[in-house]
Each structure stands twice: as structure tokens, then as C-alpha cells.
Design an enzyme around this catalytic site. Structure first.
Site, PDB file in Angstrom:
ATOM      1  N   HIS A 244       0.865  -1.178   0.000  1.00 59.30           N
ATOM      2  CA  HIS A 244       0.000   0.000   0.000  1.00 59.30           C
ATOM      3  C   HIS A 244       0.907   1.234   0.000  1.00 59.30           C
ATOM      4  CE1 HIS A 244      -2.818   2.922   1.818  1.00 59.30           C
ATOM      5  NE2 HIS A 244      -3.793   2.104   1.463  1.00 59.30           N
TER       6      HIS A 244
ATOM      7  N   ASP B 231       2.969  -4.778   7.818  1.00 54.23           N
ATOM      8  CA  ASP B 231       1.770  -3.936   7.738  1.00 54.23           C
ATOM      9  C   ASP B 231       0.564  -4.862   7.935  1.00 54.23           C
ATOM     10  OD1 ASP B 231      -0.514  -2.647   6.899  1.00 54.23           O
ATOM     11  OD2 ASP B 231       0.400  -1.710   5.140  1.00 54.23           O
TER      12      ASP B 231
ATOM     13  N   GLN C  63      -4.577  -5.277   6.904  1.00 54.42           N
ATOM     14  CA  GLN C  63      -5.576  -6.177   6.313  1.00 54.42           C
ATOM     15  C   GLN C  63      -5.543  -7.588   6.904  1.00 54.42           C
ATOM     16  OE1 GLN C  63      -7.950  -5.176   4.447  1.00 54.42           O
ATOM     17  NE2 GLN C  63      -7.195  -3.176   3.780  1.00 54.42           N
TER      18      GLN C  63
ATOM     19  N   LYS D 163     -10.433  -0.626  10.603  1.00 53.77           N
ATOM     20  CA  LYS D 163     -10.603  -1.787   9.715  1.00 53.77           C
ATOM     21  C   LYS D 163     -11.001  -3.033  10.495  1.00 53.77           C
ATOM     22  CE  LYS D 163      -7.293  -0.049   6.337  1.00 53.77           C
ATOM     23  NZ  LYS D 163      -8.058   0.355   5.152  1.00 53.77           N
TER      24      LYS D 163
ATOM     25  N   CYS E  80      -4.745   2.671  -3.641  1.00 53.33           N
ATOM     26  CA  CYS E  80      -3.499   3.151  -3.013  1.00 53.33           C
ATOM     27  C   CYS E  80      -2.374   2.142  -3.195  1.00 53.33           C
ATOM     28  CB  CYS E  80      -3.689   3.462  -1.532  1.00 53.33           C
ATOM     29  SG  CYS E  80      -4.826   4.800  -1.252  1.00 53.33           S
TER      30      CYS E  80
END
Ligand code: PMP
Length: 395
Positions: free
Chosen positions: A109, A188, A191, A214, A354
Site C-alpha cells: 500500500h 503492515d 488487512q 478496519k 493506493c
């Protein structure tokens, strides 16, 4: 979902962008504003202490949720993006010199690319890219080669799950390989945290970032986890508020972890609501969540594959795909498909998500993306498929 848009029942399939909030999360915020609102850490009075207790208990909840060793390793931020900016700035300042290298994957991202570019620009660092395969997976052979060849590599930055492809990356083995070369790893987790259990002891990554919104929590609050031995050595990110020990015009000394990194009044309402969201997820359990979302993803893939001229990115047969599916239909621009589905009450995302370098690799300027959460249903997938067929007929 009870909500309707354009007189149609809303089918919300944009969960990778942000999730809808359970009542308990909204109520936790309202209740704290009404009954416990006071600035944290500074007051001796009842409400300030209560608010501080809630805020610090939330840190403990996060610690347990991701199985960190210590709650001082949990830094509250505004979200994944701020977490990575904090790390890039502080890590770059502390450990990198001109000519040093940063490794990021081709499926990152922008939030895990641009902060590194900013520090690279300032300090004359080099960014190297881990390529992906045509299946949308990290090219592990190429990764290992990069590790072997990069003599000045200082950090590896990789997403746990791609927000475009849904690919779940083998971060545990990637961490092991990087550590063999003495290189720390940032994962990261924007997600991954909403979909399956993440465990800092098991992954053994050095840094991990995620966003509250999220994972059914509020906007504006997120986390940067860092191993204590790294965080201890990093300089502060921003100045002011709780991040100091003593201040004089001659010299300021800084607070202990985690406060050294938390300048200004923290979003204590947000952290409490985030903890409420994490408790909500834990009460349902990742076994249940994972099974449900896997069922939805498999069903959606199976149905999408029956649509003419569709190209689905990633999700190879037998692959390790999560609850995100990107696709295009030949002859229909992704933006048109998204706009027309919206008129049918179906909320999906279109564009580059993104991740422009990844779009470049996929040879497209954008995709349609559907992404699932624990509250989505099979009937909603049916509505999506019916909607796509209806739109396709118009072209
Ligand atoms: N990384 C990934 C993989 C993401 O999907 C996102 C959000 N789309 C981010 C980082 C940025 O998260 P936030 O906007 O909450 O900071």
C-alpha cells in the site's frame, strides 16, 4: 443490513477500506463522552483517573490481542499510515545513513512506500523492491536473493495481506530469513488483523502496524507494535505532552515507553472504543470469523468465475487468499461498474486502491474490489453477482 440506499438494501462490500461498527463500539464512545470524559494521565481527580484507567486497560487489551510481550510495546497512533510514518522517521533517524537500503514489496500500500521514500529522500537511502509472481504472491526466491545481495539492507517492510489481491504473505518465514541476515522486519497488518489471529511471538516481526477502523473500531486510532529493544533505541517522533520526563530551555529528557512516542492528548475515547472492538472480535472468535469469511470468499470466487470476460487478480487455485477480491471485466471500465453497482445498492471499491506500483505490475490502471467482513452474507454475494450480470448486459 437494515440500511437502504437508493431504496435498495445496502450491500456493503468495501470492508477493506473500512468496516461498519458494532453497537457496542459506538456505545462505548458515547458512554465515555457522557460519563468518563477527562484528559488522561495528568489529573488527580476522579474522572481523569477513570479515563486514564480505561486508556491504559485498552493498551493491555491490544497487547493481549496481538500477543505482545509487554504493553509498553504498544504505541497508540492515528492508524497504520501514522504508525509507518512514525517508524520510518524514527528508524531512519536512528539507524540509517546515506547508501543504506530498505526493502519493500511490490504489493505494498502507498502507506508502506511513501513514508520510506520521504526518509530515503532526506537521508540518501535506497529503496529496493521485492517482486511478485504472476499469481500475485511474493517471489520468495527473489526475496532471498535480495537479502543475500543487499549488503547495506537495514529493514524489510511487507504487508501481511494485500489490500488488492487478498494474498496472505508468508511473513513468518520472511522474518526468519531477514533475521538470519540481521535485518528487522515491519509487517503492515492493516488487512490481516480483522481476519485472523496475529501473534507477535509467533511471527517474531520487529514492528507491526494496524488500524482500528478496519477491525470494527473507530476511525483515527491505530497501533504501532515494536519490540522493546528497538523502540528503546529510537528517538521521539513528535514533541509535547506526555512524551517528556523533564523540560527546561537547556535540555529536555524523554519519557519511558510507550509514552515517549505519544505526544499530546491521546485519542483516549478512540483507544477505549478500539479495545471494545477487539473484545467484540475475540468474543466471536477468529475460528468462526475465518470460517465464515473463507466460505464467502470461496463462494464469491466460484460465482465470479462464471462471469464472461472477467479477470480475477491473484487468488490462484489452492492459494492462500483472504477476504479481498480484485477483478476487471473486459469492456467495462472499473469506475463504470462501480458506479452502476452503487445504483443497485452495492458498495464496492474501484481504482488503484493506493497501490499504484502493484497496478503497474498487474498491467491495469485500476480494478473493482470486493472485500468481506464477518457480517456479510451469501445472499449479498448473490446480489453482487446478479448486479454485475445486470450491468454487463448494458454494455
Ligand atoms: N496498509 C494497507 C495494507 C491498507 O489496506 C491500508 C488501508 N487501505 C493502509 C495501510 C492504510 O491504513 P490507514 O488509512 O488506516 O492508515
Amino acid at each position: 443490513m437494515a440500511r437502504t440506499v437508493y431504496d435498495k438494501p445496502l450491500v456493503y462490500l468495501d470492508n477493506a477500506a473500512t468496516t461498519q461498527k458494532p453497537r457496542c463500539v459506538v456505545e462505548a464512545m458515547v458512554d465515555e463522552y457522557y460519563n468518563v470524559n477527562a484528559n488522561v494521565h495528568r489529573g488527580v481527580h476522579f474522572l481523569s483517573q477513570k479515563a486514564t484507567d480505561l486508556h491504559e486497560a485498552s493498551r493491555e487489551t491490544v497487547k493481549q490481542f496481538i500477543n505482545a510481550e509487554n504493553s509498553s510495546e504498544i504505541l497508540f497512533t492515528r492508524g497504520t499510515t501514522e504508525s509507518i510514518n512514525l517508524l520510518a522517521y524514527c528508524f531512519g533517524e536512528a539507524f540509517m545513513e546515506a547508501g543504506d537500503e530498505i526493502l519493500v514489496s511490490e504489493m505494498e500500500h502507498h502507506s508502506d512506500i511513501v513514508p520510506w521514500q520521504l526518509i530515503a529522500e532526506r537521508k540518501g537511502l535506497k529503496i529496493k523492491v521485492i517482486p511478485i509472481t504472476d499469481n500475485g504472491e511474493i517471489d520468495i526466491k527473489a526475496y532471498n536473493k535480495l537479502l543475500d545481495e543487499s549488503e547495506r539492507l537495514k529493514i524489510v517492510c511487507v504487508t501481511h495481506v494485500s489490500n488488492v489481491l487478498g494474498t496472505v504473505n508468508p511473513v513468518k518465514t520472511m522474518v526468519e530469513s531477514a533475521h538470519r541476515h540481521g535485518v528487522p522486519v515491519l509487517v503492515d497488518g492493516a488487512q490481516s488483523t480483522p481476519h485472523f489471529k496475529v501473534d507477535m511471538q509467533e511471527l517474531d516481526c520487529d514492528f507491526f502496524a494496524f488500524s482500528g477502523h478496519k477491525i470494527y473500531g473507530p476511525t483515527g486510532v491505530g497501533v504501532l507494535y515494536g519490540k522493546e529493544r528497538w523502540l528503546d533505541k529510537l528517538p521521539p517522533y513528535q514533541g509535547g505532552g506526555e512524551m517528556i520526563k523533564r523540560v527546561s530551555f537547556e535540555k529536555t529528557t524523554f519519557n519511558d515507553l510507550p509514552y515517549k512516542f505519544e505526544a499530546g492528548t491521546p485519542d483516549y475515547i478512540g483507544t477505549h472504543a478500539l479495545a471494545t472492538a477487539l473484545d467484540y472480535v475475540s468474543a466471536i472468535g477468529f475460528d468462526t470469523i475465518k470460517a465464515h469469511e473463507l466460505m464467502l470468499t470461496d463462494y464469491a470466487l466460484q460465482q465470479l468465475r462464471t462471469i464472461d470476460n472477467i479477470q480475477i487478480y491473484g487468488h490462484p487455485e489452492g492459494g492462500n487468499g483472504d477476504a479481498v477480491i480484485s477483478f476487471n471485466i473486459k469492456g467495462i471500465h472499473h469506475l463504470d461498474l462501480g458506479t452502476l453497482l452503487d445504483r443497485l445498492g452495492i458498495a464496492i471499491r474501484t481504482g488503484h486502491h493506493c497501490a499504484e506500483p502493484l497496478m503497474h505490475r498487474l498491467g491495469t490502471e485500476g480494478t473493482v474490489r470486493v472485500s468481506f467482513a464477518l457480517y456479510n452474507t451469501k445472499e449479498e454475494v448473490d446480489s453482487l453477482i446478479a448486479g454485475i450480470r445486470r450491468v454487463a448486459k448494458m454494455f
